[in-house]
Every structure is written in structure tokens, then in C-alpha cells.
Design a protein around this motif. Structure first.
Motif, PDB file in Angstrom:
ATOM      1  N   LEU A 138      34.164  36.351 -33.147  1.00 27.13           N
ATOM      2  CA  LEU A 138      32.914  37.570 -32.644  1.00 27.13           C
ATOM      3  C   LEU A 138      32.696  38.690 -33.127  1.00 27.13           C
ATOM      4  O   LEU A 138      33.392  39.086 -33.376  1.00 27.13           O
ATOM      5  N   ASP A 192      31.115  40.837 -26.663  1.00 30.13           N
ATOM      6  CA  ASP A 192      31.838  39.170 -26.420  1.00 30.13           C
ATOM      7  C   ASP A 192      30.812  37.539 -26.368  1.00 30.13           C
ATOM      8  O   ASP A 192      31.250  36.854 -25.385  1.00 30.13           O
ATOM      9  N   ALA A 229      28.331  35.372 -30.600  1.00 33.24           N
ATOM     10  CA  ALA A 229      29.151  34.756 -29.745  1.00 33.24           C
ATOM     11  C   ALA A 229      29.483  33.842 -29.189  1.00 33.24           C
ATOM     12  O   ALA A 229      29.684  33.371 -27.111  1.00 33.24           O
ATOM     13  N   SER A 257      39.736  34.190 -34.874  1.00 33.01           N
ATOM     14  CA  SER A 257      39.906  34.158 -33.729  1.00 33.01           C
ATOM     15  C   SER A 257      38.470  33.557 -33.624  1.00 33.01           C
ATOM     16  O   SER A 257      39.345  32.469 -32.784  1.00 33.01           O
ATOM     17  N   MET A 258      37.688  33.959 -32.470  1.00 34.01           N
ATOM     18  CA  MET A 258      36.500  33.018 -31.596  1.00 34.01           C
ATOM     19  C   MET A 258      36.490  31.729 -33.171  1.00 34.01           C
ATOM     20  O   MET A 258      36.044  30.938 -32.243  1.00 34.01           O
ATOM     21  N   ILE A 285      42.138  32.263 -31.003  1.00 39.18           N
ATOM     22  CA  ILE A 285      42.006  32.289 -30.080  1.00 39.18           C
ATOM     23  C   ILE A 285      42.915  31.012 -29.374  1.00 39.18           C
ATOM     24  O   ILE A 285      42.121  30.052 -28.751  1.00 39.18           O
ATOM     25  N   TRP A 319      38.657  36.646 -22.900  1.00 36.05           N
ATOM     26  CA  TRP A 319      37.007  36.391 -23.461  1.00 36.05           C
ATOM     27  C   TRP A 319      37.000  34.988 -23.624  1.00 36.05           C
ATOM     28  O   TRP A 319      35.682  34.701 -23.403  1.00 36.05           O
ATOM     29  N   LYS A 339      35.479  34.575 -19.787  1.00 35.15           N
ATOM     30  CA  LYS A 339      34.167  34.814 -19.288  1.00 35.15           C
ATOM     31  C   LYS A 339      32.686  34.019 -20.462  1.00 35.15           C
ATOM     32  O   LYS A 339      32.377  33.710 -19.638  1.00 35.15           O
ATOM     33  N   GLN A 384      44.840  37.846 -25.991  1.00 43.86           N
ATOM     34  CA  GLN A 384      43.998  37.498 -26.360  1.00 43.86           C
ATOM     35  C   GLN A 384      44.051  36.045 -26.875  1.00 43.86           C
ATOM     36  O   GLN A 384      43.480  35.020 -26.643  1.00 43.86           O
TER      37      GLN A 384
END
Ligand SMILES: N[C@@H](CCC(=O)N[C@@H](CS)C(=O)NCC(=O)O)C(=O)O
Length: 284
Positions: free
Chosen positions: A52, A95, A100, A145-146, A171, A179, A182, A235
Motif C-alpha cells: 500500500l 488503502d 492500492a 504486505s498487499m 495480507i 484492509w 474495504k 491485518q
């Protein structure tokens, strides 16, 4: 889809290029960096997906990946994390929207026209790199992460494209964290049945890591996670991925790294291990 070089740097005997091109997948210009080792090649490829708020620049300038890439003779490709531009939907929050993209193809307005990062990475980007650089035609994928979520889900959903997959602080189950909930609500809509394909823990639980003969599609999946990461509990949830993998018989090497946070200092500390992990599999 021709690549245009915007900057070139010599690094660890190889060449780092910042590039841009007009993407047919996203309908926007896209930017990326590509490191090529010294020599003629051909070289295998590692695709890196960032997290992100990132562009291609965060990994390129902060991860310190190129010494190991040069030593192992691996090309590293780091694309931007989403389409961008004035005509592209966005959200003021960090995010959602530009920066993102979550490495999926959005189906909902206003995101669907340009937010097509799964098609971009698995189709256009791979074809472009193989056409424009001296590659062996085999590749692996990693991310943070993402981007760790992206690496895991793209590898599980397209196992024919990747020799191996690893991740830093991924994630692990976006359908079960804020995260992901959403982003998936915005990009995929309220029907949660459409979400599970983009949830690494659920894909492994559903058998995505098994090949049709019953063996593992990937012999191992390397995950590094800092135990001082402020996003760990709410998360990232690596325990969900590990539990799914253990139940499904997919080997995962989950290394909890004491004292490490979510920053690129963490990636810089262990990126050489990940490049070695992929290089071993890319060369067989
Ligand atoms: N800005 C967010 C966090 C964003 C964040 O940590 N992004 C990570 C990926 S999830 C990153 O790589 N940031 C860019 C960098 O460290 O260079 C916050 O303050 O909560």
C-alpha cells in the motif's frame, strides 16, 4: 506496448532501468523498474509486488536486492501498485484506489475500467518482459504486505506461470481483515462469494496448492514476518495461512523474525534469502 526507458543506473555490475509503457490491460500508462544482471543472459525473472502507498520506487531504492540478484543471475521486475492518472478513479484514503490496486481485476464502478492489476501482471507484464529482455521464460513472484497477498494469490491462481512464490508480511486472508474487506467491497462488490479467489488462506484451504496428481504445486512457500510489525495482529494474520497450509498439506516455511517491523529495513534484512530461494527453483 513498447517500453520507454526514463532512467538508467549501473548497480552491482548490472543495469537498473525505470520504464514506462501504455498498458492495454489498465488503459493507462504504467511504470516499473527492471534490474538486469551483467552479461548476455538469458536470465530467469523474479517479479516483486509492493504494498500500500508504494510505486515501483520503494522496493527499487530501499530493498537492497540487486547484489543478490546479480550474484544469482536473476532479473527483478518491480511494477507500480495500481493504475494512476487524472482520469483514473481514486480515494483519499491510503488503502484504496491509486497505490492500492490489490492485484485483482475490479468488477465494480468506478474502479472496473482501469483497476485490472491481475490481468496486467499475469498477462501483459510477463509478455512484455519476455519480449523485451533476455529471459529464460521462467519466473517466480514475491512481494510485501498487499504485494505479498498479490504474490500468493496470483501464484495460487496461475500456478503454471510461476516456479515459486514467497512473501514478506503478506495480507494472508484479506476477506478477514479491515484492509481487505474495504478494498474487496469497493473493487468486487458486496457478494463475498466473489472474494475468496483473492484470499490466499482460503485458496490453499480449497486445494489450490495441490496439483491434479495430489502433490504440491509449490514444493515450499517462504514467508518472513516481523514480530514487531504493527499490522501483524489486525491485518496480516499469518496464522490463518499456516493453519490452512498445514491442513491442506502445503509446506510453508513461516519465519517469525524477532524485533522486525513492517518497513523496508525488514525486507532489506532478508531479501537475499528470498532471492536465493527463488534462484534455486528458477534454475532447475
Ligand atoms: N501509510 C500507512 C501504512 C502504509 C505502509 O506501511 N505501506 C507499506 C506497505 S503496506 C510500505 O511499503 N510503505 C512504503 C515504504 O515503506 O517505503 C499507515 O501509516 O498506516
Amino acid at each position: 506496448m513498447t517500453l520507454q526507458t526514463t532512467k538508467t543506473h549501473a548497480v552491482h555490475g548490472g543495469t537498473l532501468r525505470y520504464l514506462k509503457h501504455d498498458s492495454t490491460a489498465t488503459g493507462t500508462p504504467m511504470t516499473l523498474s527492471v534490474f538486469t544482471p551483467a552479461g548476455e543472459g538469458p536470465f530467469p525473472v523474479l517479479i516483486w509486488l509492493s504494498g500500500l502507498t508504494c510505486t515501483e520506487d520503494n522496493f527499487t531504492t530501499k530493498a537492497g536486492a540487486y547484489q543478490a540478484a546479480a550474484e544469482h543471475g536473476v532479473i527483478i521486475v518491480a511494477p507500480d501498485t495500481s493504475p494512476r492518472g487524472d482520469g483514473v478513479a481514486d480515494d483519499p484514503a491510503y488503502d484504496l484506489g491509486q497505490g492500492a490496486g490489490f492485484y485483482l481485476d475490479a468488477t465494480q464502478a468506478p474502479w472496473a475500467p482501469h483497476f485490472r492489476m491481475e490481468t496486467y501482471v499475469t498477462g501483459e507484464l510477463i509478455a512484455l518482459i519476455d519480449a523485451e529482455f533476455a529471459t529464460t521464460g521462467v519466473r517466480s513472484i514475491s512481494g510485501h504486505s498487499m504485494g505479498g497477498h498479490g504474490a500468493l494469490t496470483l501464484a495460487l491462481n496461475h500456478p503454471d506461470l510461476f516456479r515459486s512464490v514467497s512473501a514478506f508480511a503478506p495480507i494472508c486472508s484479506p476477506t478477514r481483515c479491515a484492509w481487505g474487506e474495504k478494498a474487496f467491497t469497493a473493487y468486487l462488490g458486496d457478494d463475498r462469494a466473489a472474494w475468496d479467489r483473492h484470499d490466499a488462506a482460503k485458496r490453499i484451504a480449497a486445494g489450490a496448492a495441490k496439483d491434479p496428481d495430489g502433490g504440491g504445486v509449490f514444493d515450499d512457500i517462504l514467508i518472513d514476518q516481523g514480530d514487531a510489525d504493527s499490522f501483524l495482529t489486525d491485518q496480516l494474520k499469518p496464522e490463518l495461512l499456516k493453519a490452512a497450509a498445514d491442513a491442506a498439506g502445503q509446506k510453508i516455511t513461516l519465519r517469525m523474525q524477532p524485533g522486525y517491523d513492517h518497513s523496508y529495513f525488514f525486507m532489506a534484512s532478508f531479501i537475499a534469502d528470498h532471492i536465493a530461494f527463488h534462484a534455486e527453483r528458477l534454475k532447475t
